[in-house]
Write a protein that holds these residues in place. Structure first.
Motif, PDB file in Angstrom:
ATOM      1  N   VAL A   8       0.858  -1.191   0.000  1.00 18.24           N
ATOM      2  CA  VAL A   8       0.000   0.000   0.000  1.00 18.24           C
ATOM      3  C   VAL A   8       0.891   1.237   0.000  1.00 18.24           C
ATOM      4  CG1 VAL A   8      -1.966  -1.106   1.119  1.00 18.24           C
ATOM      5  CG2 VAL A   8      -0.196  -0.060   2.525  1.00 18.24           C
ATOM      6  N   ASN A   9       0.438   2.272  -0.686  1.00 13.44           N
ATOM      7  CA  ASN A   9       1.249   3.480  -0.852  1.00 13.44           C
ATOM      8  C   ASN A   9       0.792   4.652  -0.003  1.00 13.44           C
ATOM      9  OD1 ASN A   9       2.878   2.271  -2.927  1.00 13.44           O
ATOM     10  ND2 ASN A   9       1.160   2.556  -4.341  1.00 13.44           N
ATOM     11  N   ASP A  10      -0.508   4.709   0.314  1.00 12.71           N
ATOM     12  CA  ASP A  10      -1.003   5.819   1.117  1.00 12.71           C
ATOM     13  C   ASP A  10      -2.105   5.341   2.057  1.00 12.71           C
ATOM     14  OD1 ASP A  10      -3.394   5.678  -0.378  1.00 12.71           O
ATOM     15  OD2 ASP A  10      -2.693   7.163  -1.806  1.00 12.71           O
ATOM     16  N   TRP A  11      -2.585   6.267   2.893  1.00 13.87           N
ATOM     17  CA  TRP A  11      -3.569   5.894   3.910  1.00 13.87           C
ATOM     18  C   TRP A  11      -4.871   5.389   3.295  1.00 13.87           C
ATOM     19  CZ3 TRP A  11      -3.433   5.005   8.948  1.00 13.87           C
ATOM     20  CH2 TRP A  11      -4.649   4.911   9.624  1.00 13.87           C
ATOM     21  N   THR A  12      -5.320   6.024   2.219  1.00 21.57           N
ATOM     22  CA  THR A  12      -6.565   5.617   1.577  1.00 21.57           C
ATOM     23  C   THR A  12      -6.478   4.193   1.061  1.00 21.57           C
ATOM     24  OG1 THR A  12      -7.022   7.902   0.930  1.00 21.57           O
ATOM     25  CG2 THR A  12      -8.232   6.190  -0.223  1.00 21.57           C
ATOM     26  N   ASP A  13      -5.356   3.848   0.411  1.00 21.89           N
ATOM     27  CA  ASP A  13      -5.171   2.482  -0.087  1.00 21.89           C
ATOM     28  C   ASP A  13      -5.196   1.477   1.061  1.00 21.89           C
ATOM     29  OD1 ASP A  13      -4.978   3.396  -2.663  1.00 21.89           O
ATOM     30  OD2 ASP A  13      -2.791   3.297  -2.768  1.00 21.89           O
ATOM     31  N   ALA A  14      -4.507   1.807   2.155  1.00 17.97           N
ATOM     32  CA  ALA A  14      -4.442   0.893   3.297  1.00 17.97           C
ATOM     33  C   ALA A  14      -5.823   0.681   3.906  1.00 17.97           C
ATOM     34  CB  ALA A  14      -3.482   1.452   4.342  1.00 17.97           C
ATOM     35  N   GLN A  15      -6.562   1.777   4.125  1.00 18.16           N
ATOM     36  CA  GLN A  15      -7.883   1.687   4.729  1.00 18.16           C
ATOM     37  C   GLN A  15      -8.851   0.918   3.840  1.00 18.16           C
ATOM     38  OE1 GLN A  15     -10.282   4.898   7.178  1.00 18.16           O
ATOM     39  NE2 GLN A  15     -10.542   5.319   5.018  1.00 18.16           N
ATOM     40  N   SER A  16      -8.824   1.187   2.525  1.00 19.68           N
ATOM     41  CA  SER A  16      -9.724   0.497   1.589  1.00 19.68           C
ATOM     42  C   SER A  16      -9.436  -0.993   1.562  1.00 19.68           C
ATOM     43  CB  SER A  16      -9.576   1.086   0.182  1.00 19.68           C
ATOM     44  OG  SER A  16      -9.922   2.450   0.154  1.00 19.68           O
ATOM     45  N   ALA A  17      -8.148  -1.359   1.530  1.00 16.24           N
ATOM     46  CA  ALA A  17      -7.772  -2.771   1.473  1.00 16.24           C
ATOM     47  C   ALA A  17      -8.200  -3.507   2.738  1.00 16.24           C
ATOM     48  CB  ALA A  17      -6.267  -2.900   1.261  1.00 16.24           C
ATOM     49  N   ILE A  18      -8.031  -2.874   3.891  1.00 16.65           N
ATOM     50  CA  ILE A  18      -8.426  -3.507   5.153  1.00 16.65           C
ATOM     51  C   ILE A  18      -9.941  -3.682   5.217  1.00 16.65           C
ATOM     52  CG2 ILE A  18      -8.553  -3.208   7.658  1.00 16.65           C
ATOM     53  CD1 ILE A  18      -5.808  -1.792   7.476  1.00 16.65           C
TER      54      ILE A  18
END
Length: 445
Positions: free
Chosen positions: A154-164
């Motif tokens: 994941v590259n940014d907070w949005t990517d991390a939150q969406s993936a989780i």
């Protein structure tokens, strides 16, 4: 009014350009278009230009392009060469695919425009973890730097939150992090099929934020219990009723549990210790639960924010490249979501309808034009992918029919096509009912 205006503008832009994609390619292949409508129902505005009647209709949940077609009624002999159903399957595939592809192209262009004005990147670093939350139970700690979710970087907070969030209902979610001390560990979230997972899907929150709050007063509302107690911006919290306050979140939780109770608050100002008393207001939420509120907010940790938040302005080529990457990333996430929805590995609570879209449209418009433009881009991606799904009644279902016709050398039987359409309509009605139900439950808390 802002929410309503932002929503109507979004529909006009996204739907009209989707349908305009169909229209342009149809005209390219000399197919006669008799009506171009934005919205459904009886048109309240019409204008005839050439062979096409341009319309606006009152139900802003879509639109359509009506072409000459022998399956839908009598067609003059002179118009037969220009009828949609008389075209080669390849031409019909191109006409139908043009709408969703226009949405995906539009998303790239919108992201390019937004990114060209500058990008505020939020690194996937954990600044705050709320007590008792999903994140806290999984062992997340302030300072964790998220590197991958289920093996995907994941590259940014949005990517991390969406993936989780997307993987919460699929089983264990393995989140690779590097702790503040530099140790590489894996935080395991295991809440599939629990009420906590359902609440997270509704609130889009698992209990952690990228920003860090200091144990200091950042804002005080006028005429609030905090203001009446004499608290000011910059005051450092020390103790409540003689018990030290570990951090702002612990203080907030104590206030919520103390509705109507008299509290003695110790704080520091200008290097000196002071004490004051206050009584939190009793507030009743939508679930009829009472909690305390004193009208005071935390001070943000600006040193931490400077590390987490990064602002840069790319050139035009870089903005376009980033836009393509962002669109591709959301396309992958959207397809993954629909795949998990079909297999039952994602909660139906993730589905949103027009009420939620309108709400987000208003909120992003209030933040600024960049947020609103990126919201339009995201919805455009969702609209494009949704319409490409192989479900009869959607563009993807028609593409499937025409592909079979091209391969077989003849169309599927009318009976089979009608059966498929009935199934498609039933599926879409069910999806719409779930979306409206989720919208209403979110609206009512």
């Amino acid at each position: 009014m802002l929410t309503l205006g932002a929503f109507i503008l979004a529909i006009l832009v996204l739907v009209s350009l989707h349908e305009f994609g169909h229209f342009l390619v149809a005209r390219l292949f000399k197919v006669k278009v008799t009506r171009f409508s934005i919205g459904f129902g009886t048109p309240f505005w019409k204008k005839k230009r050439g062979d096409t009647e341009w319309c606006l209709a009152p139900i802003p949940l879509g639109g359509y392009v009506k072409m000459v077609d022998t399956r839908e009624g009598e067609v003059a002999e002179a118009d037969l060469p220009y009828a949609f159903d008389k075209q080669h399957p390849a031409k019909r595939i191109a006409i139908v695919a043009a709408g969703p592809l226009t949405n995906l192209i539009l998303a790239v262009l919108l992201y390019t425009v937004s990114f060209s004005a500058g990008i505020t990147e939020i690194r996937p670093w954990v600044g705050t973890v709320t007590q008792g939350s999903i994140a806290a139970q999984a062992g997340f700690q302030a300072g964790d730097r998220i590197e991958a979710v289920n093996g995907a970087a994941v590259n940014d907070w949005t990517d991390a939150q969406s993936a989780i969030l997307l993987n919460l209902d699929a089983g264990k979610v393995n989140v690779a992090v590097k702790t503040e001390s530099g140790q590489s560990v894996v935080r395991v979230i295991d809440v599939a099929d629990t009420q906590a997972a359902k609440e997270a899907a509704k609130t889009v929150f698992i209990g952690m934020l990228p920003f860090r709050m200091l144990n200091r007063v950042g804002v005080v509302e006028a005429d609030s219990p905090a203001a009446k107690a004499g608290l000011q911006k910059g005051d450092a919290l020390l103790a409540v009723d003689g018990k030290p306050t570990a951090n702002w979140l612990a203080f907030t939780e104590l206030i919520r549990r103390s509705a109507g109770q008299k509290l003695t608050l110790a704080y520091e100002r200008g290097g000196k210790r002071y004490e004051t008393t206050l009584r939190p207001d009793s507030i009743t939420d939508n679930n009829k639960q009472i909690f305390g509120r004193i009208g005071m907010g935390a001070m943000n940790d600006e040193a931490w924010q400077a590390q987490v938040q990064h602002l840069y302005v790319p050139n035009a080529a870089q903005a376009f490249q980033l836009a393509v990457q962002k669109t591709g990333s959301y396309m992958r996430l959207t397809l993954e979501f629909f795949g998990k929805l079909i297999t039952g590995n994602v909660s139906l609570s993730h589905i949103s309808g027009p009420v939620t879209i309108a709400d987000v449209a208003g909120k992003t418009a209030a933040i600024g034009w960049q947020s609103y433009v990126e919201f339009l881009a995201l919805v455009s991606v969702s609209l494009g992918i949704l319409n490409l799904l192989p479900i009869p009644v959607l563009d993807g279902g028609h593409l499937l029919y025409y592909a079979f016709e091209w391969i077989r050398g003849k169309p599927l039987s009318e009976r089979l096509q009608q059966a498929g359409m009935r199934v498609g309509i039933a599926l879409m009605l069910m999806l719409m009912c779930v979306a409206f139900f989720n919208d209403i439950t979110r609206l009512l808390g």
